[in-house]
Scaffold this motif. Structure first.
Motif, PDB file in Angstrom:
ATOM      1  N   ARG A 281      43.986  -4.526 -27.363  1.00 22.81           N
ATOM      2  CA  ARG A 281      43.192  -3.565 -28.121  1.00 22.81           C
ATOM      3  C   ARG A 281      42.829  -2.391 -27.259  1.00 22.81           C
ATOM      4  O   ARG A 281      42.541  -2.518 -26.091  1.00 22.81           O
ATOM      5  CB  ARG A 281      41.905  -4.231 -28.611  1.00 22.81           C
ATOM      6  CG  ARG A 281      42.061  -4.989 -29.894  1.00 22.81           C
ATOM      7  CD  ARG A 281      40.753  -5.648 -30.242  1.00 22.81           C
ATOM      8  NE  ARG A 281      39.769  -4.674 -30.749  1.00 22.81           N
ATOM      9  CZ  ARG A 281      39.800  -4.156 -31.958  1.00 22.81           C
ATOM     10  NH1 ARG A 281      40.765  -4.485 -32.770  1.00 22.81           N
ATOM     11  NH2 ARG A 281      38.885  -3.308 -32.357  1.00 22.81           N
TER      12      ARG A 281
ATOM     13  N   GLN B  13      35.983  -8.742 -32.235  1.00 22.24           N
ATOM     14  CA  GLN B  13      37.108  -7.902 -31.808  1.00 22.24           C
ATOM     15  C   GLN B  13      37.803  -7.269 -32.998  1.00 22.24           C
ATOM     16  O   GLN B  13      39.030  -7.248 -33.083  1.00 22.24           O
ATOM     17  CB  GLN B  13      38.121  -8.746 -31.012  1.00 22.24           C
ATOM     18  CG  GLN B  13      37.603  -9.181 -29.662  1.00 22.24           C
ATOM     19  CD  GLN B  13      37.460  -7.981 -28.727  1.00 22.24           C
ATOM     20  OE1 GLN B  13      38.420  -7.303 -28.414  1.00 22.24           O
ATOM     21  NE2 GLN B  13      36.234  -7.680 -28.333  1.00 22.24           N
TER      22      GLN B  13
ATOM     23  N   ARG C 153      31.820  -6.963 -30.854  1.00 19.01           N
ATOM     24  CA  ARG C 153      32.496  -7.506 -29.669  1.00 19.01           C
ATOM     25  C   ARG C 153      32.927  -8.951 -29.904  1.00 19.01           C
ATOM     26  O   ARG C 153      33.993  -9.369 -29.480  1.00 19.01           O
ATOM     27  CB  ARG C 153      31.597  -7.421 -28.436  1.00 19.01           C
ATOM     28  CG  ARG C 153      32.386  -7.776 -27.180  1.00 19.01           C
ATOM     29  CD  ARG C 153      31.649  -7.466 -25.921  1.00 19.01           C
ATOM     30  NE  ARG C 153      30.548  -8.395 -25.703  1.00 19.01           N
ATOM     31  CZ  ARG C 153      29.778  -8.374 -24.609  1.00 19.01           C
ATOM     32  NH1 ARG C 153      30.002  -7.463 -23.666  1.00 19.01           N
ATOM     33  NH2 ARG C 153      28.796  -9.228 -24.463  1.00 19.01           N
TER      34      ARG C 153
ATOM     35  N   TYR D 216      35.423  -2.437 -29.022  1.00 19.22           N
ATOM     36  CA  TYR D 216      36.163  -1.830 -27.907  1.00 19.22           C
ATOM     37  C   TYR D 216      35.474  -2.067 -26.559  1.00 19.22           C
ATOM     38  O   TYR D 216      35.965  -1.636 -25.529  1.00 19.22           O
ATOM     39  CB  TYR D 216      36.293  -0.311 -28.101  1.00 19.22           C
ATOM     40  CG  TYR D 216      36.933   0.125 -29.407  1.00 19.22           C
ATOM     41  CD1 TYR D 216      38.066  -0.512 -29.900  1.00 19.22           C
ATOM     42  CD2 TYR D 216      36.416   1.201 -30.122  1.00 19.22           C
ATOM     43  CE1 TYR D 216      38.642  -0.103 -31.098  1.00 19.22           C
ATOM     44  CE2 TYR D 216      36.993   1.619 -31.312  1.00 19.22           C
ATOM     45  CZ  TYR D 216      38.102   0.961 -31.796  1.00 19.22           C
ATOM     46  OH  TYR D 216      38.667   1.378 -32.966  1.00 19.22           O
TER      47      TYR D 216
ATOM     48  N   GLY E 167      40.450   0.226 -25.728  1.00 19.06           N
ATOM     49  CA  GLY E 167      39.061  -0.076 -25.376  1.00 19.06           C
ATOM     50  C   GLY E 167      38.410   1.013 -24.554  1.00 19.06           C
ATOM     51  O   GLY E 167      39.062   1.951 -24.113  1.00 19.06           O
TER      52      GLY E 167
ATOM     53  N   LYS F  18      33.976  -3.926 -23.248  1.00 21.78           N
ATOM     54  CA  LYS F  18      34.439  -5.015 -22.387  1.00 21.78           C
ATOM     55  C   LYS F  18      33.460  -6.185 -22.414  1.00 21.78           C
ATOM     56  O   LYS F  18      32.271  -6.012 -22.616  1.00 21.78           O
ATOM     57  CB  LYS F  18      34.563  -4.513 -20.947  1.00 21.78           C
ATOM     58  CG  LYS F  18      35.860  -3.764 -20.722  1.00 21.78           C
ATOM     59  CD  LYS F  18      36.116  -3.566 -19.238  1.00 21.78           C
ATOM     60  CE  LYS F  18      34.948  -2.874 -18.587  1.00 21.78           C
ATOM     61  NZ  LYS F  18      35.196  -2.168 -17.382  1.00 21.78           N
TER      62      LYS F  18
END
Ligand code: PHE
Length: 449
Positions: free
Chosen positions: A7, A72, A69, A242, A9, A244
């Motif tokens: 993806r 996703q 998150r 996006y 990010g 982490k």
């Protein structure tokens, strides 16, 4: 054999903060906030607004980031993944629809920032009195197609950035320019507060008259809070997807709320003292900002240059917000309907443009585009900001609090135990009980009145 496609990010922590703050900070702070405050009794509105952003803004924002998150996925896909075979994805669909609606009228005002850059460059405010500047503004509204053309330019600009994808599209623009906006607002604020008669404006902004807190004020402050923080329609679900796994979601939410609120407060400090000093009514609506600001630059050393910089920054602040609006729609079309990103962007921009024309043309005198006594522009604004966003926000916290639940929430905010996140229990309590209740009460109270 083939690895799953990675993806797109955000590259760094400042990436998500900058992008989320870029989405939050925009015309909502500098244009809509003073309008709403002026129309809703001044300081009393400010108090309610601050309560909304602190007690509802942070929990809703964190819920969106966690949902994004964790899943996703985009605003619709997130609910499909986390609650398959339920009605929950409706919240996502409502968000996508809301994205269209907001982009449609928001791009009208965004277009004005371009017109005002041209006006500033051609020095067309200089030496004019308030009456003339006000006349110019309403003349401009009546040039319907001129509005539409600027709007189209703005939509194209937004499309261009989103076209290029997340990483190099959004991050790069947001990082440098928002701090610059802060600086110029501080300079303007100082000038505004030192004008003759500025005190009355400051008192309007900061001296609350509690009897002015009505059901309408509550609904407006709630709507403004959600609008300004870009909450309730999945912007932060999309952006959250996006982010982490190592980023700190709680501190992201706190930073964004703080930055956004500071800019709104500063905008108030710039606008109201100056407006009172020049004799612009606080209920002047759109003109409050677009007439007061040029007048203010007229009173300033170096006003010509500052005025250009201001409107350029305002346009960029608007752009980082429209990017996020479009991103919600494009992420949905790309991931759920399996359309290429470029084509998805073109489709979304064309649809927005179509809706947007009605918003722009509805501001002309004798316009036919009136719905239930409101211009199409105002109707779109009202339905999306004061109804759909808070409703979406309420459903999002209910989803977080009751469906996804505490364990998942704690897992995400602590990055699976790696972060402390000391406020997590309190925030979860608000998400589960207080936030849904508060939003429902404000709503029902507003409906009854
Ligand atoms: N928060 C943006 C502003 O204040 C507007 C916005 C609302 C952007 C909702 C995205 C979603 O200008």
């Amino acid at each position: 054999m083939e690895e799953k496609k990675k993806r797109d990010g955000f590259g760094s922590k400042i990436g998500i903060i900058a992008a989320a703050a870029g989405s939050a900070i925009g015309l909502g702070n500098i244009y809509r906030f003073p309008c709403e405050l002026g129309n809703n009794g001044g300081a009393a509105f400010l108090l309610v607004y601050l309560a909304v952003v602190i007690f509802l803004g942070i929990p809703v924002m964190l819920s969106e980031l966690v949902i994004g998150r964790h899943s996703q996925s985009n605003a619709v896909g997130a609910f499909k993944k986390l609650a398959p075979k339920t009605a929950w994805p409706i919240v996502g669909y409502m968000g996508v629809l809301c994205g269209f609606l907001i982009f449609a009228f928001y791009s009208t005002v965004s277009g004005w920032t371009l017109e005002y850059i041209v006006k500033a460059v051609s020095n067309s405010f200089s030496g004019k009195d308030l009456a003339t500047i006000e006349q110019d503004f309403s003349d401009f509204h009546n040039m319907g197609w001129r509005n539409v053309i600027w709007q189209a330019v703005f939509i194209l600009l937004t499309g261009f950035v989103v076209f290029k994808g997340v990483q190099n599209g959004i991050e790069k623009y947001a990082k440098i320019l928002m701090p610059l906006l802060l600086v110029i607002l501080i300079v303007l604020g100082v000038r505004s507060m030192t004008l003759p008669g500025a005190k009355a404006g400051l008192s309007f902004l900061f001296n609350p008259d509690f009897s002015k807190i009505t059901g309408k004020v509550l609904v407006s402050a709630l709507g403004q809070g959600f609008f300004s923080l870009s909450l309730g329609m999945g912007v932060l679900i999309t952006y959250g997807s996006y982010v982490k796994k190592s980023d700190n979601l709680t501190s992201t939410a706190f930073s964004v709320v703080l930055a956004d609120t500071m800019i709104a407060l500063l905008a108030g400090i710039v606008i109201f003292p100056a407006a009172f000093s020049f004799g612009v009514r606080p209920t002047a609506g759109m003109g409050l900002v677009f007439n007061t600001i040029p007048m203010l630059f007229n009173q300033m050393a170096g006003g010509y240059v500052f005025c250009i910089i201001f409107f350029v920054l305002l346009a960029i602040a608007a752009l980082t917000s429209t990017i996020s609006l479009l991103e919600v729609v494009v992420a949905y079309i790309t991931e759920q309907l399996h359309v290429k990103r470029q084509l998805a962007t073109v489709i979304a921009c064309a649809a927005t443009m179509f809706l947007g024309v009605f918003a722009s043309l509805s501001l002309m005198e004798n316009t036919p585009f009136i719905i239930a006594g409101k211009t199409v522009f105002d109707a779109m604004d009202f339905i999306s900001s004061n109804v759909m966003l808070p409703l979406g926000g309420m459903l999002i916290v209910i989803f977080m609090g009751w469906r996804l639940g505490k364990t998942k929430f704690f897992e995400e905010v602590t990055n699976e135990g790696k972060l402390k996140s000391p406020l997590k229990a309190i925030i979860f309590f608000i998400i589960r009980y207080l936030a849904p209740l508060a939003i429902a009460v404000v709503f029902i109270n507003g409906l009854i009145k």
